[in-house]
Design a protein around this motif. Structure first.
Motif, PDB file in Angstrom:
ATOM      1  N   LEU A  57      -4.199  14.330 -52.280  1.00 42.66           N
ATOM      2  CA  LEU A  57      -4.175  13.385 -51.170  1.00 42.66           C
ATOM      3  C   LEU A  57      -3.044  13.697 -50.193  1.00 42.66           C
ATOM      4  CD1 LEU A  57      -5.188  10.656 -49.933  1.00 42.66           C
ATOM      5  CD2 LEU A  57      -3.511   9.521 -51.421  1.00 42.66           C
ATOM      6  N   VAL A  58      -3.381  13.683 -48.916  1.00 37.38           N
ATOM      7  CA  VAL A  58      -2.393  13.763 -47.848  1.00 37.38           C
ATOM      8  C   VAL A  58      -2.365  12.417 -47.139  1.00 37.38           C
ATOM      9  CG1 VAL A  58      -1.819  14.798 -45.616  1.00 37.38           C
ATOM     10  CG2 VAL A  58      -2.606  16.245 -47.496  1.00 37.38           C
ATOM     11  N   SER A  59      -1.174  11.874 -46.932  1.00 30.69           N
ATOM     12  CA  SER A  59      -1.034  10.570 -46.267  1.00 30.69           C
ATOM     13  C   SER A  59      -0.292  10.751 -44.953  1.00 30.69           C
ATOM     14  CB  SER A  59      -0.262   9.601 -47.168  1.00 30.69           C
ATOM     15  OG  SER A  59      -0.102   8.351 -46.531  1.00 30.69           O
ATOM     16  N   VAL A  60      -0.876  10.218 -43.883  1.00 29.30           N
ATOM     17  CA  VAL A  60      -0.271  10.287 -42.548  1.00 29.30           C
ATOM     18  C   VAL A  60      -0.031   8.863 -42.066  1.00 29.30           C
ATOM     19  CG1 VAL A  60      -0.565  11.034 -40.160  1.00 29.30           C
ATOM     20  CG2 VAL A  60      -1.402  12.481 -42.031  1.00 29.30           C
ATOM     21  N   GLY A  61       1.232   8.472 -41.992  1.00 29.49           N
ATOM     22  CA  GLY A  61       1.609   7.108 -41.617  1.00 29.49           C
ATOM     23  C   GLY A  61       2.484   6.499 -42.689  1.00 29.49           C
ATOM     24  N   GLY A  62       3.716   6.149 -42.331  1.00 31.88           N
ATOM     25  CA  GLY A  62       4.662   5.662 -43.323  1.00 31.88           C
ATOM     26  C   GLY A  62       4.168   4.475 -44.116  1.00 31.88           C
ATOM     27  N   ALA A  63       3.500   3.520 -43.461  1.00 30.87           N
ATOM     28  CA  ALA A  63       3.011   2.335 -44.170  1.00 30.87           C
ATOM     29  C   ALA A  63       1.929   2.691 -45.179  1.00 30.87           C
ATOM     30  CB  ALA A  63       2.484   1.312 -43.172  1.00 30.87           C
ATOM     31  N   LEU A  64       1.032   3.604 -44.802  1.00 24.93           N
ATOM     32  CA  LEU A  64      -0.028   4.011 -45.733  1.00 24.93           C
ATOM     33  C   LEU A  64       0.573   4.654 -46.980  1.00 24.93           C
ATOM     34  CD1 LEU A  64      -2.769   5.538 -43.399  1.00 24.93           C
ATOM     35  CD2 LEU A  64      -2.429   3.166 -44.115  1.00 24.93           C
ATOM     36  N   THR A  65       1.579   5.481 -46.768  1.00 19.77           N
ATOM     37  CA  THR A  65       2.228   6.135 -47.901  1.00 19.77           C
ATOM     38  C   THR A  65       2.902   5.101 -48.794  1.00 19.77           C
ATOM     39  OG1 THR A  65       2.615   8.092 -46.539  1.00 19.77           O
ATOM     40  CG2 THR A  65       3.887   7.914 -48.566  1.00 19.77           C
ATOM     41  N   GLU A  66       3.550   4.113 -48.208  1.00 23.59           N
ATOM     42  CA  GLU A  66       4.148   3.038 -48.994  1.00 23.59           C
ATOM     43  C   GLU A  66       3.094   2.304 -49.820  1.00 23.59           C
ATOM     44  OE1 GLU A  66       7.030   0.242 -47.653  1.00 23.59           O
ATOM     45  OE2 GLU A  66       7.577   1.476 -45.930  1.00 23.59           O
ATOM     46  N   ILE A  67       1.947   2.067 -49.215  1.00 25.06           N
ATOM     47  CA  ILE A  67       0.877   1.361 -49.921  1.00 25.06           C
ATOM     48  C   ILE A  67       0.377   2.191 -51.099  1.00 25.06           C
ATOM     49  CG2 ILE A  67      -1.481   0.463 -49.724  1.00 25.06           C
ATOM     50  CD1 ILE A  67      -0.796  -0.185 -46.768  1.00 25.06           C
ATOM     51  N   VAL A  68       0.225   3.478 -50.894  1.00 26.61           N
ATOM     52  CA  VAL A  68      -0.210   4.365 -51.985  1.00 26.61           C
ATOM     53  C   VAL A  68       0.745   4.223 -53.171  1.00 26.61           C
ATOM     54  CG1 VAL A  68      -0.520   6.768 -52.698  1.00 26.61           C
ATOM     55  CG2 VAL A  68      -1.379   6.013 -50.467  1.00 26.61           C
ATOM     56  N   TYR A  69       2.049   4.219 -52.889  1.00 29.16           N
ATOM     57  CA  TYR A  69       3.039   4.049 -53.963  1.00 29.16           C
ATOM     58  C   TYR A  69       2.949   2.660 -54.583  1.00 29.16           C
ATOM     59  CZ  TYR A  69       5.727   8.378 -53.594  1.00 29.16           C
ATOM     60  OH  TYR A  69       6.118   9.698 -53.645  1.00 29.16           O
ATOM     61  N   ALA A  70       2.815   1.638 -53.739  1.00 29.04           N
ATOM     62  CA  ALA A  70       2.767   0.267 -54.247  1.00 29.04           C
ATOM     63  C   ALA A  70       1.561   0.032 -55.154  1.00 29.04           C
ATOM     64  CB  ALA A  70       2.747  -0.721 -53.079  1.00 29.04           C
TER      65      ALA A  70
END
Length: 314
Positions: A57-70
């Motif tokens: 998975l590649v994540s573009v957008g800081g909030a999306l990346t935070e959500i992936v971690y959460a």
């Protein structure tokens, strides 16, 4: 152009680009970036809801990346964009570039099986190349409201097959934001906030309607001091006087020294003459935390609200 001036200009350009990523990319100052309207057109053409294979998975957008971690799905991440800086461990992943200046070569080099992209990323040409290369991509809408955050979390959960965890997280964030709203709903005289993005030639670039800063100010129970126009705009001395902010809100990027030094900021006579300037009422918050509209936004809204009205009685 002197070497010192060149370095100063380079630092200022980096500041504007980072700020645009957090603020939703509505800046006139970032004229070199692809138009948002064209990028949205690409996003609207995408109908994929759930990835068949999200193992790379590649994540573009800081909030999306935070959500992936959460959501506990971070083991799938193999790369991230430059705005994805939280949690700190994500910075160890390969950086494919700034969200509005992605290159197809950089994305394809990490061989993704899935790509989560925040609305407004680009440029259009790169997105078109990635689509032609059959990179599975889901573009997540960006809306600067409490519901927008919840919808973003649900979209990421659906994309990764983690709907149950996403529903629970979205409900928690909405409940936390509702608590902030309840606290501020009885306040009769709402404080006026001026969000300053940058200083350009001594001119203040501030946030109007339709921006992430405007959305956060409202969620914190404040009033945008310059809510008469859309996007970001340079303010005249007259406009500052009319705005009459009670608090000046800044984003800490670590690269704009003019904003980091409050004494330099208040050397602007018009700003110093405002209620916020006279009282030196200035709050600086981390950019992604303040403007990311992700899992931490309820915490950010509460913190900003407490800066305005104080902490709720225990």
């Amino acid at each position: 152009m002197s070497f010192a001036r060149s370095n100063h200009l380079s630092s200022r350009i980096k500041s504007y680009r980072l700020a645009a990523a957090f603020a939703g990319g509505l800046l006139a100052a970032t004229a070199s970036l692809a138009p948002v309207s064209g990028i949205v057109a690409v996003a609207q053409a995408e109908e994929l809801k759930t990835f068949k294979d999200s193992s790379r998975l590649v994540s573009v957008g800081g909030a999306l990346t935070e959500i992936v971690y959460a959501l506990g799905e971070d083991s799938k991440l193999i790369a991230r964009d430059r705005t994805s800086v939280y949690p700190k461990s994500v910075t160890k992943l390969p950086d494919i570039g700034y969200m509005r200046q992605l290159s197809a070569e950089g994305v394809l080099s990490v061989t993704p099986t899935a790509m989560l992209v925040i609305e407004g990323s680009g440029p259009v040409e790169t997105m078109d190349v990635l689509k032609r290369a059959s990179v599975p991509m889901i573009v997540v809408p960006e809306v600067f409201t409490a519901k927008g955050i919840a919808d973003k979390i649900i979209a990421v959960g659906e994309a990764l097959g983690a709907q149950e965890k996403a529903t629970a997280l979205a409900a928690k964030v909405e409940a936390d934001l509702k608590a902030v709203e309840t606290k501020t709903s009885t306040i009769k005289e709402k404080k006026r906030i001026l969000f300053i993005l940058s200083l350009q030639g001594g001119r203040i670039m501030a946030s109007g309607q339709g921006t992430a800063a405007d959305g956060m100010i409202k969620m914190a129970g404040g009033v945008n001091a310059i809510g008469e126009f859309q996007g970001y705009k340079q303010l005249t001395d007259e406009a500052l006087d009319k705005a009459a902010p009670d608090l000046i809100l800044l984003m800490d990027t670590g690269v704009d020294k003019a904003l980091d030094d409050h004494s330099e900021l208040l050397s602007n006579p018009a700003l110093a003459a405002t209620p916020a300037g006279r009282n030196k009422s200035i709050v600086t918050m981390d950019g992604l935390y303040l403007l990311g509209f992700g899992p931490r936004s309820a915490e950010a809204a509460r913190e900003l609200s407490e800066s305005l009205y104080g902490k709720a009685p225990q």
